[in-house]
Write a protein that holds these residues in place. Structure first.
Motif, PDB file in Angstrom:
ATOM      1  N   THR A  14       0.837  -1.204  -0.057  1.00  0.00           N
ATOM      2  CA  THR A  14      -0.266  -0.013   0.102  1.00  0.00           C
ATOM      3  C   THR A  14       0.906   1.203   0.153  1.00  0.00           C
ATOM      4  O   THR A  14       2.137   1.116   0.278  1.00  0.00           O
ATOM      5  N   VAL A  15       0.402   2.457  -0.353  1.00  0.00           N
ATOM      6  CA  VAL A  15       1.002   3.740  -0.400  1.00  0.00           C
ATOM      7  C   VAL A  15       1.346   3.838   0.957  1.00  0.00           C
ATOM      8  O   VAL A  15       2.362   4.530   1.370  1.00  0.00           O
ATOM      9  N   SER A  16       0.709   3.865   2.104  1.00  0.00           N
ATOM     10  CA  SER A  16       1.097   4.135   3.386  1.00  0.00           C
ATOM     11  C   SER A  16       2.146   3.279   3.931  1.00  0.00           C
ATOM     12  O   SER A  16       3.268   3.836   4.714  1.00  0.00           O
ATOM     13  N   MET A  17       2.015   1.989   3.362  1.00  0.00           N
ATOM     14  CA  MET A  17       3.233   1.103   3.915  1.00  0.00           C
ATOM     15  C   MET A  17       4.560   1.504   3.273  1.00  0.00           C
ATOM     16  O   MET A  17       5.705   1.784   3.776  1.00  0.00           O
ATOM     17  N   LEU A  18       4.492   1.892   1.834  1.00  0.00           N
ATOM     18  CA  LEU A  18       5.589   2.356   1.234  1.00  0.00           C
ATOM     19  C   LEU A  18       6.218   3.528   1.735  1.00  0.00           C
ATOM     20  O   LEU A  18       7.360   3.937   1.528  1.00  0.00           O
ATOM     21  N   SER A  19       5.319   4.503   2.140  1.00  0.00           N
ATOM     22  CA  SER A  19       6.046   5.790   2.807  1.00  0.00           C
ATOM     23  C   SER A  19       6.452   5.551   4.399  1.00  0.00           C
ATOM     24  O   SER A  19       7.582   6.320   4.422  1.00  0.00           O
ATOM     25  N   ILE A  20       5.879   4.533   5.006  1.00  0.00           N
ATOM     26  CA  ILE A  20       6.644   4.252   6.323  1.00  0.00           C
ATOM     27  C   ILE A  20       7.879   3.676   6.241  1.00  0.00           C
ATOM     28  O   ILE A  20       8.970   4.249   6.681  1.00  0.00           O
ATOM     29  N   VAL A  21       8.100   2.837   5.222  1.00  0.00           N
ATOM     30  CA  VAL A  21       9.198   2.269   4.792  1.00  0.00           C
ATOM     31  C   VAL A  21      10.193   3.171   4.028  1.00  0.00           C
ATOM     32  O   VAL A  21      11.540   3.091   4.821  1.00  0.00           O
ATOM     33  N   THR A  22       9.843   3.939   3.307  1.00  0.00           N
ATOM     34  CA  THR A  22      10.828   5.031   2.680  1.00  0.00           C
ATOM     35  C   THR A  22      11.259   5.956   3.867  1.00  0.00           C
ATOM     36  O   THR A  22      12.547   6.405   3.715  1.00  0.00           O
ATOM     37  N   CYS A  23      10.455   6.388   4.829  1.00  0.00           N
ATOM     38  CA  CYS A  23      10.697   7.152   5.930  1.00  0.00           C
ATOM     39  C   CYS A  23      11.855   6.631   6.707  1.00  0.00           C
ATOM     40  O   CYS A  23      12.869   6.984   7.261  1.00  0.00           O
ATOM     41  N   TYR A  24      11.753   5.280   7.024  1.00  0.00           N
ATOM     42  CA  TYR A  24      12.732   4.429   8.067  1.00  0.00           C
ATOM     43  C   TYR A  24      14.060   4.284   7.227  1.00  0.00           C
ATOM     44  O   TYR A  24      15.028   4.596   7.910  1.00  0.00           O
ATOM     45  N   ILE A  25      14.031   4.101   5.919  1.00  0.00           N
ATOM     46  CA  ILE A  25      15.074   4.132   5.037  1.00  0.00           C
ATOM     47  C   ILE A  25      15.787   5.530   5.083  1.00  0.00           C
ATOM     48  O   ILE A  25      17.201   5.490   5.340  1.00  0.00           O
ATOM     49  N   ILE A  26      15.375   6.557   4.804  1.00  0.00           N
ATOM     50  CA  ILE A  26      15.873   7.871   5.006  1.00  0.00           C
ATOM     51  C   ILE A  26      16.340   7.895   6.568  1.00  0.00           C
ATOM     52  O   ILE A  26      17.730   8.465   6.464  1.00  0.00           O
ATOM     53  N   VAL A  27      15.806   7.833   7.514  1.00  0.00           N
ATOM     54  CA  VAL A  27      16.341   8.057   8.884  1.00  0.00           C
ATOM     55  C   VAL A  27      17.405   6.991   9.133  1.00  0.00           C
ATOM     56  O   VAL A  27      18.455   7.305   9.612  1.00  0.00           O
ATOM     57  N   PHE A  28      17.528   5.935   8.573  1.00  0.00           N
ATOM     58  CA  PHE A  28      18.415   4.729   8.636  1.00  0.00           C
ATOM     59  C   PHE A  28      19.685   5.200   8.153  1.00  0.00           C
ATOM     60  O   PHE A  28      20.581   5.425   8.669  1.00  0.00           O
ATOM     61  N   ILE A  29      19.573   5.835   6.883  1.00  0.00           N
ATOM     62  CA  ILE A  29      20.783   6.230   5.951  1.00  0.00           C
ATOM     63  C   ILE A  29      21.419   7.620   6.904  1.00  0.00           C
ATOM     64  O   ILE A  29      22.576   7.513   7.100  1.00  0.00           O
ATOM     65  N   ILE A  30      20.537   8.533   7.217  1.00  0.00           N
ATOM     66  CA  ILE A  30      21.212   9.590   7.897  1.00  0.00           C
ATOM     67  C   ILE A  30      21.880   9.374   9.228  1.00  0.00           C
ATOM     68  O   ILE A  30      22.722   9.661   9.807  1.00  0.00           O
ATOM     69  N   ALA A  31      21.077   8.226  10.020  1.00  0.00           N
ATOM     70  CA  ALA A  31      21.587   7.910  11.432  1.00  0.00           C
ATOM     71  C   ALA A  31      22.769   7.202  11.205  1.00  0.00           C
ATOM     72  O   ALA A  31      23.755   7.370  11.937  1.00  0.00           O
ATOM     73  N   PHE A  32      22.958   6.229  10.283  1.00  0.00           N
ATOM     74  CA  PHE A  32      24.060   5.570  10.110  1.00  0.00           C
ATOM     75  C   PHE A  32      25.437   6.357   9.644  1.00  0.00           C
ATOM     76  O   PHE A  32      26.517   6.335  10.238  1.00  0.00           O
ATOM     77  N   ILE A  33      25.133   7.447   8.659  1.00  0.00           N
ATOM     78  CA  ILE A  33      26.128   8.334   8.129  1.00  0.00           C
ATOM     79  C   ILE A  33      26.748   9.175   9.487  1.00  0.00           C
ATOM     80  O   ILE A  33      27.925   9.083   9.781  1.00  0.00           O
ATOM     81  N   GLY A  34      25.807   9.558  10.092  1.00  0.00           N
ATOM     82  CA  GLY A  34      26.174  10.488  11.299  1.00  0.00           C
ATOM     83  C   GLY A  34      26.677   9.812  12.343  1.00  0.00           C
ATOM     84  O   GLY A  34      27.840  10.216  12.879  1.00  0.00           O
ATOM     85  N   ASN A  35      26.133   8.723  12.932  1.00  0.00           N
ATOM     86  CA  ASN A  35      26.476   7.864  13.955  1.00  0.00           C
ATOM     87  C   ASN A  35      28.018   7.116  13.684  1.00  0.00           C
ATOM     88  O   ASN A  35      28.893   7.315  14.716  1.00  0.00           O
ATOM     89  N   PHE A  36      28.087   6.883  12.374  1.00  0.00           N
ATOM     90  CA  PHE A  36      29.495   6.293  12.121  1.00  0.00           C
ATOM     91  C   PHE A  36      30.629   7.085  11.979  1.00  0.00           C
ATOM     92  O   PHE A  36      31.591   7.046  12.315  1.00  0.00           O
ATOM     93  N   THR A  37      30.055   8.478  11.402  1.00  0.00           N
ATOM     94  CA  THR A  37      30.954   9.521  11.306  1.00  0.00           C
ATOM     95  C   THR A  37      31.819   9.926  12.876  1.00  0.00           C
ATOM     96  O   THR A  37      32.554  10.166  13.093  1.00  0.00           O
ATOM     97  N   MET A  38      30.508  10.082  13.793  1.00  0.00           N
ATOM     98  CA  MET A  38      30.714  10.470  15.092  1.00  0.00           C
ATOM     99  C   MET A  38      31.716   9.451  15.868  1.00  0.00           C
ATOM    100  O   MET A  38      32.518   9.591  16.372  1.00  0.00           O
ATOM    101  N   PHE A  39      31.396   8.070  15.544  1.00  0.00           N
ATOM    102  CA  PHE A  39      32.367   7.037  15.963  1.00  0.00           C
ATOM    103  C   PHE A  39      33.739   7.280  15.594  1.00  0.00           C
ATOM    104  O   PHE A  39      34.566   7.001  16.407  1.00  0.00           O
ATOM    105  N   LEU A  40      34.053   7.361  14.238  1.00  0.00           N
ATOM    106  CA  LEU A  40      35.217   7.536  13.796  1.00  0.00           C
ATOM    107  C   LEU A  40      36.074   8.564  14.665  1.00  0.00           C
ATOM    108  O   LEU A  40      37.157   8.755  14.970  1.00  0.00           O
ATOM    109  N   ILE A  41      35.307   9.837  14.605  1.00  0.00           N
ATOM    110  CA  ILE A  41      35.741  11.111  15.410  1.00  0.00           C
ATOM    111  C   ILE A  41      36.156  10.610  16.913  1.00  0.00           C
ATOM    112  O   ILE A  41      37.216  11.102  17.413  1.00  0.00           O
TER     113      ILE A  41
END
Length: 158
Positions: A14-41
């Motif tokens: 459904t559209v709502s399911m795809l929008s939830i999954v898309t939001c989770y994927i965007i948040v996952f990418i941002i969180a991973f990049i931010g947290n991994f960068t901070m981990f290295l620092i």
């Protein structure tokens, strides 16, 4: 065991399911990049000079990485697939353990940071023995997180 009297869950996309999954994927990418960068620092900072604040922030960052790497992919798959196909005994209990463990560790490390700041302000001589105290608080935080997450392994199916 399959309950034959219940109709199977609606597996249509459904559209709502795809929008939830898309939001989770965007948040996952941002969180991973931010947290991994901070981990290295933070790892670089610990390598250069060990400071208790950097140590506490490193452990907080590890907790956030655990949430990012364990909880978020499971939620993405679960929201997309609707039904759980990971098996009851192994993957379900392991996922539930890490769901609770990452969040509990994050909370406990936050308590350690708060206690360290409290002692630094109200007991100025605390700084002389602070490194050992912070190490003990972090160890207790990890143990307490493990203990509070352990019931998920045995009781997650009840």
């Amino acid at each position: 065991m399959v309950n034959c009297s219940m109709p199977p869950p609606d597996m249509s996309v459904t559209v709502s399911m795809l929008s939830i999954v898309t939001c989770y994927i965007i948040v996952f990418i941002i969180a991973f990049i931010g947290n991994f960068t901070m981990f290295l620092i933070l790892c670089r900072n610990q390598w250069i000079k060990v400071r208790r604040v950097h140590s506490l922030l490193l452990h907080m960052n590890i907790a956030h990485l655990m949430v990012t790497l364990f909880y978020m992919p499971k939620e993405i798959l679960h929201n997309y697939m609707v039904a759980w196909n990971g098996g009851d005994l192994e993957l379900c209990r392991t996922c539930k353990f890490f769901d609770v463990f990452g969040i509990a560790l994050s909370m406990n490390i936050l308590i350690c940071i708060s206690l360290d700041r409290f002692y630094s302000i109200f007991f100025p001589l605390y700084a002389m023995r602070a490194r050992k105290s912070v190490q003990r608080m972090v160890i207790i935080a990890w143990i307490a997180s493990f203990i509070t997450s352990a019931p998920q392994v045995t009781f997650s199916l009840l």
